[in-house]
Design an enzyme around this catalytic site. Structure first.
Site, PDB file in Angstrom:
ATOM      1  N   ASP A  36       6.220   1.635   8.271  1.00 13.91           N
ATOM      2  CA  ASP A  36       7.024   0.591   7.563  1.00 13.91           C
ATOM      3  C   ASP A  36       7.740  -0.508   8.422  1.00 13.91           C
ATOM      4  O   ASP A  36       8.113  -0.255   9.682  1.00 13.91           O
ATOM      5  CB  ASP A  36       8.004   1.627   6.775  1.00 13.91           C
ATOM      6  CG  ASP A  36       8.569   0.894   5.394  1.00 13.91           C
ATOM      7  OD1 ASP A  36       8.158   1.241   4.402  1.00 13.91           O
ATOM      8  OD2 ASP A  36       9.131  -0.431   5.556  1.00 13.91           O
ATOM      9  N   VAL A  63       2.013  -3.942   8.830  1.00 15.58           N
ATOM     10  CA  VAL A  63       0.547  -3.917   8.403  1.00 15.58           C
ATOM     11  C   VAL A  63      -0.231  -5.384   8.197  1.00 15.58           C
ATOM     12  O   VAL A  63      -1.391  -5.200   8.556  1.00 15.58           O
ATOM     13  CB  VAL A  63       0.375  -3.343   7.091  1.00 15.58           C
ATOM     14  CG1 VAL A  63       0.882  -1.840   6.981  1.00 15.58           C
ATOM     15  CG2 VAL A  63       0.900  -3.994   5.759  1.00 15.58           C
ATOM     16  N   TYR A 154       0.646 -11.839  -6.224  1.00 17.44           N
ATOM     17  CA  TYR A 154       0.694 -10.466  -6.199  1.00 17.44           C
ATOM     18  C   TYR A 154      -0.536  -9.901  -7.157  1.00 17.44           C
ATOM     19  O   TYR A 154      -1.232  -9.133  -6.655  1.00 17.44           O
ATOM     20  CB  TYR A 154       1.861  -9.890  -7.053  1.00 17.44           C
ATOM     21  CG  TYR A 154       2.193  -8.505  -7.120  1.00 17.44           C
ATOM     22  CD1 TYR A 154       2.461  -7.990  -6.014  1.00 17.44           C
ATOM     23  CD2 TYR A 154       1.764  -7.736  -8.298  1.00 17.44           C
ATOM     24  CE1 TYR A 154       2.625  -6.426  -6.151  1.00 17.44           C
ATOM     25  CE2 TYR A 154       1.916  -6.507  -8.360  1.00 17.44           C
ATOM     26  CZ  TYR A 154       2.428  -5.775  -7.462  1.00 17.44           C
ATOM     27  OH  TYR A 154       2.581  -4.313  -7.377  1.00 17.44           O
TER      28      TYR A 154
HETATM   29  P1  NDP Z   1       8.898  -0.768  -2.514  1.00 14.50           P
HETATM   30  O1  NDP Z   1       9.539  -2.146  -2.043  1.00 14.50           O
HETATM   31  O2  NDP Z   1      10.128   0.165  -2.623  1.00 14.50           O
HETATM   32  O3  NDP Z   1       8.289  -0.122  -0.974  1.00 14.50           O
HETATM   33  C1  NDP Z   1       7.584  -0.764  -0.421  1.00 14.50           C
HETATM   34  C2  NDP Z   1       7.799  -0.613   1.200  1.00 14.50           C
HETATM   35  O4  NDP Z   1       6.909  -1.317   1.950  1.00 14.50           O
HETATM   36  C3  NDP Z   1       9.334  -1.037   1.658  1.00 14.50           C
HETATM   37  O5  NDP Z   1       9.556   0.162   2.438  1.00 14.50           O
HETATM   38  C4  NDP Z   1       8.900  -2.326   2.186  1.00 14.50           C
HETATM   39  O6  NDP Z   1       9.929  -2.620   3.259  1.00 14.50           O
HETATM   40  C5  NDP Z   1       7.636  -1.741   2.995  1.00 14.50           C
HETATM   41  N1  NDP Z   1       6.898  -3.040   3.558  1.00 14.50           N
HETATM   42  C6  NDP Z   1       7.073  -4.345   3.068  1.00 14.50           C
HETATM   43  N2  NDP Z   1       6.173  -5.281   3.829  1.00 14.50           N
HETATM   44  C7  NDP Z   1       5.726  -4.412   4.967  1.00 14.50           C
HETATM   45  C8  NDP Z   1       4.794  -4.533   6.030  1.00 14.50           C
HETATM   46  N3  NDP Z   1       4.332  -5.753   6.075  1.00 14.50           N
HETATM   47  N4  NDP Z   1       4.192  -3.437   6.654  1.00 14.50           N
HETATM   48  C9  NDP Z   1       4.933  -2.255   6.513  1.00 14.50           C
HETATM   49  N5  NDP Z   1       5.596  -2.146   5.599  1.00 14.50           N
HETATM   50  C10 NDP Z   1       6.076  -3.060   4.585  1.00 14.50           C
HETATM   51  O7  NDP Z   1       7.885  -0.646  -3.452  1.00 14.50           O
HETATM   52  P2  NDP Z   1       7.343   0.148  -4.442  1.00 14.50           P
HETATM   53  O8  NDP Z   1       7.534   1.711  -4.070  1.00 14.50           O
HETATM   54  O9  NDP Z   1       7.710  -0.052  -5.768  1.00 14.50           O
HETATM   55  O10 NDP Z   1       6.009  -0.380  -4.151  1.00 14.50           O
HETATM   56  C11 NDP Z   1       4.892   0.439  -3.528  1.00 14.50           C
HETATM   57  C12 NDP Z   1       3.433  -0.052  -3.803  1.00 14.50           C
HETATM   58  O11 NDP Z   1       3.027   0.255  -5.219  1.00 14.50           O
HETATM   59  C13 NDP Z   1       3.097  -1.363  -3.696  1.00 14.50           C
HETATM   60  O12 NDP Z   1       1.834  -1.735  -3.193  1.00 14.50           O
HETATM   61  C14 NDP Z   1       3.247  -2.048  -4.956  1.00 14.50           C
HETATM   62  O13 NDP Z   1       2.607  -3.050  -5.124  1.00 14.50           O
HETATM   63  C15 NDP Z   1       2.730  -0.829  -5.747  1.00 14.50           C
HETATM   64  N6  NDP Z   1       3.008  -0.860  -7.105  1.00 14.50           N
HETATM   65  C16 NDP Z   1       4.531  -0.420  -7.679  1.00 14.50           C
HETATM   66  C17 NDP Z   1       4.772  -0.589  -8.909  1.00 14.50           C
HETATM   67  C18 NDP Z   1       6.059  -0.177  -9.341  1.00 14.50           C
HETATM   68  O14 NDP Z   1       6.173  -0.295 -10.558  1.00 14.50           O
HETATM   69  N7  NDP Z   1       7.139  -0.077  -8.406  1.00 14.50           N
HETATM   70  C19 NDP Z   1       3.722  -0.732  -9.965  1.00 14.50           C
HETATM   71  C20 NDP Z   1       2.459  -1.131  -9.605  1.00 14.50           C
HETATM   72  C21 NDP Z   1       2.046  -1.085  -8.129  1.00 14.50           C
HETATM   73  P3  NDP Z   1      10.956  -3.797   2.811  1.00 14.50           P
HETATM   74  O15 NDP Z   1      11.875  -3.045   1.767  1.00 14.50           O
HETATM   75  O16 NDP Z   1      11.637  -4.091   3.892  1.00 14.50           O
HETATM   76  O17 NDP Z   1      10.383  -4.871   2.223  1.00 14.50           O
END
Ligand code: NDP
Length: 257
Positions: A36, A63, A154
């Protein structure tokens, strides 16, 4: 304990759905690498789960950077000597429609949500092919097929991720590596819980959710476990939706007060 002795990477594993995946794989015996960009939250999660007796560690990783993606896969190999499962889950949002979205915002979202999955997926797939097998689960979205005008970058990234899933799956099908995607609807992560406190937003979301509630991160994690497990041994190239009935719904459903 379906994943005893297995090595798993979850990108974006420090919070939300990713963290639920980390917890679920670790609870089934896997050694899990949280990858992360948020080091504080990632470290804290690894320490907490370690104290609960789980085999979990944190690796800082953006990533979207090719060097981070290959270093991540190398470090998982150094740690456990193998890589069995990759969950490409890191994702970000930037609001903006076709008339207003800045080029830089478009690039940022595509770089993390789509190119990031390609970079980590490629590095992982090369190791898995060499090793003779593995499973990759990409975190897509219902927005891979439905569109939100003010989330142009997105929805484009998630549509692309679904196609990445299919093309990877076909290339790896005869090499023992399965690739599938999950398409969540509205899942109760911190951000969405906050959104739900606004009555208009709550109504908008639930009017498009026949089951009448948000999904839980743990429910998505159970699907990730299934797709990565031997129980899904003949499933590849699929997008499996977990959305409380949103995709088949035309129009809306009544929302209770
Ligand atoms: P969160 O924001 O809670 O978690 C995403 C995590 O990814 C965070 O810890 C974030 O860090 C990290 N992150 C961001 N950019 C990078 C990077 N460049 N490299 C590594 N890590 C990174 O999101 P969700 O749990 O809600 O979502 C997770 C996945 O599920 C996503 O792909 C989202 O599109 C997908 N999704 C979510 C839905 C929902 O309703 N929640 C619905 C449909 C899909 P930081 O917080 O610092 O940015």
């Amino acid at each position: 304990m379906r994943f005893t002795g297995k090595s798993v990477i979850v990108t974006g594993g420090a919070s939300g759905i990713g963290l639920a995946c980390v917890e679920a794989f670790a609870a089934e015996g896997a050694s899990v690498t949280i990858a992360d960009i948020d080091a504080a939250r990632g470290e804290a999660a690894a320490v907490r789960l370690g104290a609960e007796g789980r085999s979990v560690r944190f690796v800082a990783c953006d990533v979207a950077r090719a060097s981070d993606a290959s270093a991540l896969v190398r470090s998982a190999l150094d740690w456990t000597g193998r890589l069995d499962v990759l969950v490409n889950n890191a994702g970000i949002l930037e609001p903006g429609d076709i008339l207003g979205l800045e080029e830089a915002a478009f690039d940022r979202v595509l770089a993390v949500n789509l190119k990031g999955a390609f970079l980590v997926g490629q590095a992982a797939a090369r190791v898995m092919v060499e090793q003779g097998g593995g499973a990759i689960v990409n975190m897509g979205s219902v927005n891979g097929v439905l569109a939100i005008p003010n989330q142009l970058a997105y929805v484009v990234s998630k549509g692309g991720l679904h196609q990445l899933t299919r093309a990877m799956a076909l290339a790896l099908a005869d090499k023992g590596v399965r690739v599938n995607a999950i398409g969540p609807g509205s899942i109760a992560t911190d951000l969405l819980r906050q959104v739900m406190t606004d009555e208009a937003a709550r109504r908008r979301i639930l009017a498009r959710t026949p089951m009448g509630r948000l999904g839980e991160p743990a429910e998505v994690a159970r699907l990730a476990l299934f797709l990565a497990s031997e129980e899904a041994s003949y499933i590849t190239g699929q997008i499996v939706y977990i959305d409380g009935g949103r995709l088949p719904l035309n129009y809306t459903v009544p929302v209770p007060d």
